[in-house]
Design a protein around this motif. Structure first.
Motif, PDB file in Angstrom:
ATOM      1  N   LYS A   7       0.831  -1.204   0.000  1.00 42.54           N
ATOM      2  CA  LYS A   7       0.000   0.000   0.000  1.00 42.54           C
ATOM      3  C   LYS A   7       0.865   1.253   0.000  1.00 42.54           C
ATOM      4  O   LYS A   7       1.954   1.272   0.565  1.00 42.54           O
ATOM      5  N   ASP A   8       0.308   2.315  -0.623  1.00 40.07           N
ATOM      6  CA  ASP A   8       0.983   3.611  -0.581  1.00 40.07           C
ATOM      7  C   ASP A   8       0.403   4.451   0.562  1.00 40.07           C
ATOM      8  O   ASP A   8      -0.448   3.989   1.336  1.00 40.07           O
ATOM      9  N   GLU A  26      -3.842   3.041  -0.938  1.00 41.52           N
ATOM     10  CA  GLU A  26      -4.209   2.298  -2.144  1.00 41.52           C
ATOM     11  C   GLU A  26      -3.472   0.973  -2.149  1.00 41.52           C
ATOM     12  O   GLU A  26      -2.256   0.918  -1.994  1.00 41.52           O
ATOM     13  N   GLU A  27      -4.230  -0.109  -2.346  1.00 33.00           N
ATOM     14  CA  GLU A  27      -3.675  -1.452  -2.357  1.00 33.00           C
ATOM     15  C   GLU A  27      -3.291  -1.843  -3.785  1.00 33.00           C
ATOM     16  O   GLU A  27      -4.111  -1.771  -4.694  1.00 33.00           O
ATOM     17  N   TYR A  28      -2.038  -2.279  -3.966  1.00 33.01           N
ATOM     18  CA  TYR A  28      -1.557  -2.666  -5.287  1.00 33.01           C
ATOM     19  C   TYR A  28      -1.564  -4.177  -5.498  1.00 33.01           C
ATOM     20  O   TYR A  28      -1.504  -4.632  -6.634  1.00 33.01           O
ATOM     21  N   PHE A  33      -1.387  -8.316  -9.275  1.00 33.82           N
ATOM     22  CA  PHE A  33      -1.655  -6.905  -9.017  1.00 33.82           C
ATOM     23  C   PHE A  33      -3.139  -6.604  -9.222  1.00 33.82           C
ATOM     24  O   PHE A  33      -3.744  -7.044 -10.195  1.00 33.82           O
ATOM     25  N   TYR A  50      -6.726  -0.754 -18.893  1.00 35.76           N
ATOM     26  CA  TYR A  50      -5.318  -0.932 -18.560  1.00 35.76           C
ATOM     27  C   TYR A  50      -4.519  -1.379 -19.781  1.00 35.76           C
ATOM     28  O   TYR A  50      -5.038  -2.017 -20.699  1.00 35.76           O
ATOM     29  N   LYS A  74       0.887   3.461 -13.508  1.00 37.19           N
ATOM     30  CA  LYS A  74       0.553   3.168 -12.113  1.00 37.19           C
ATOM     31  C   LYS A  74       1.736   2.534 -11.368  1.00 37.19           C
ATOM     32  O   LYS A  74       2.066   2.926 -10.263  1.00 37.19           O
ATOM     33  N   PHE A  75       2.314   1.528 -11.975  1.00 36.45           N
ATOM     34  CA  PHE A  75       3.460   0.878 -11.344  1.00 36.45           C
ATOM     35  C   PHE A  75       4.291   0.182 -12.417  1.00 36.45           C
ATOM     36  O   PHE A  75       3.835  -0.053 -13.531  1.00 36.45           O
ATOM     37  N   ILE A 106       6.231   1.880  -7.494  1.00 37.76           N
ATOM     38  CA  ILE A 106       4.962   2.593  -7.565  1.00 37.76           C
ATOM     39  C   ILE A 106       5.223   3.971  -8.179  1.00 37.76           C
ATOM     40  O   ILE A 106       6.107   4.703  -7.734  1.00 37.76           O
TER      41      ILE A 106
END
Length: 283
Positions: free
Chosen positions: A25-26, A30-32, A145, A154, A219-220, A282
């Protein structure tokens, strides 16, 4: 037991069972990582060792004996020991045992180290051959993810513009059938039909990283410079994508059953150590 590491930007949670990353998480919470809903797939980020993928007949031959080893190996189903921990890093370990020697007759130690550095999480694999013989093995990552909302919003962006040949699976084994992933400006938009034949398996590729974009916004990024092979996978209608750096992959139908002859296998000399690392950045 779950272990939490944190820094100014990220918080990661690792389960000692399988030394599996289960949350990233950041600071906005937010959960990645995929939540592990078993209706789709009940894991988050298993470690694949001492094989990646499936052996022909789920077995191999060594020193006149046949050994049975299930898909992706046993590390993901073992309880790891936490052997080192500070605020932003944790190291987990397993060792060969009477039980592992029944299915994989090689003495080893496996260490997994998770380290947060700014907006990145690095995952280091260290394999130590504790025996007197050469040791054949594969190792790989399987992080899933979370991709919320419309899957087709995406895209995957590869580091380099390249012709990407991937191999199709048949009964969990690598077939001779291939397809080419067509890129436009190094990108391909995600869609479920891409995965109608299971994972996309790239034995080799020039790119050392891939980036996930949502509505064209990065996003990552997953960096895998050390790893020669890559798998990309999801299940139909599942809100996740696995990006899987590998050393090795499933057998083919032509496989001899000799692990030392297996395509993509790593061979580690007596008392030698293998290290590799990938990271999740991230953006």
């Amino acid at each position: 037991m779950k272990t939490v590491i944190t820094n100014t930007f990220l918080t990661a949670t690792i389960n000692s069972f399988g030394a599996e990353l289960c949350s990233l998480k950041d600071t906005n919470n937010e959960e990645y990582l995929w939540e592990g809903n078993p209706d789709f797939w009940g894991k988050h980020s298993p470690i694949l060792f001492p094989i990646v993928g499936t052996l022909k007949n789920n077995s191999f031959d060594f020193d006149g004996r046949k050994y049975h080893l299930s898909r992706h190996g046993f590390a993901r189903d073992m309880q790891f020991e936490l052997i080192d921990k500070n605020m932003n890093s944790a190291t987990f370990s397993i060792k060969s045992s009477e039980e592992t020697l029944k299915v994989y007759p090689f003495k080893f130690e496996l260490h997994i180290t998770y380290t947060l550095d700014n907006t990145s999480l690095s995952i280091e694999y260290k394999v130590i051959n504790k025996g007197r013989l050469k040791m054949p093995f594969s190792i790989g990552a399987h992080p899933a993810f979370a991709l919320s909302g419309n899957f087709e919003n995406y895209a995957i962006e590869f580091e380099k513009e390249e012709s990407l040949k991937y191999y199709l699976l048949e009964n969990d084994l690598i077939s001779n059938k291939t397809k080419t992933l067509e890129l436009l400006n190094k990108q391909v938009t995600l869609n479920y039909p891409l995965f109608e034949n299971d994972a996309l398996i790239f034995k080799t590729l020039e790119s050392n990283s891939v980036t996930i974009l949502e509505n064209s916004n990065p996003k990552f990024r997953v960096h895998f410079k050390d790893f020669p092979s890559l798998g990309i996978w999801t299940k139909m209608n599942a809100p996740f994508l696995c990006i899987e750096p590998w050393f090795g992959y499933s057998d083919t139908n032509e496989s001899s059953g000799n692990l030392f002859e297996k395509e993509g296998i790593q061979i580690l000399g007596a008392n030698e150590t293998f290290k590799s690392e990938f990271s999740i950045e991230i953006l």
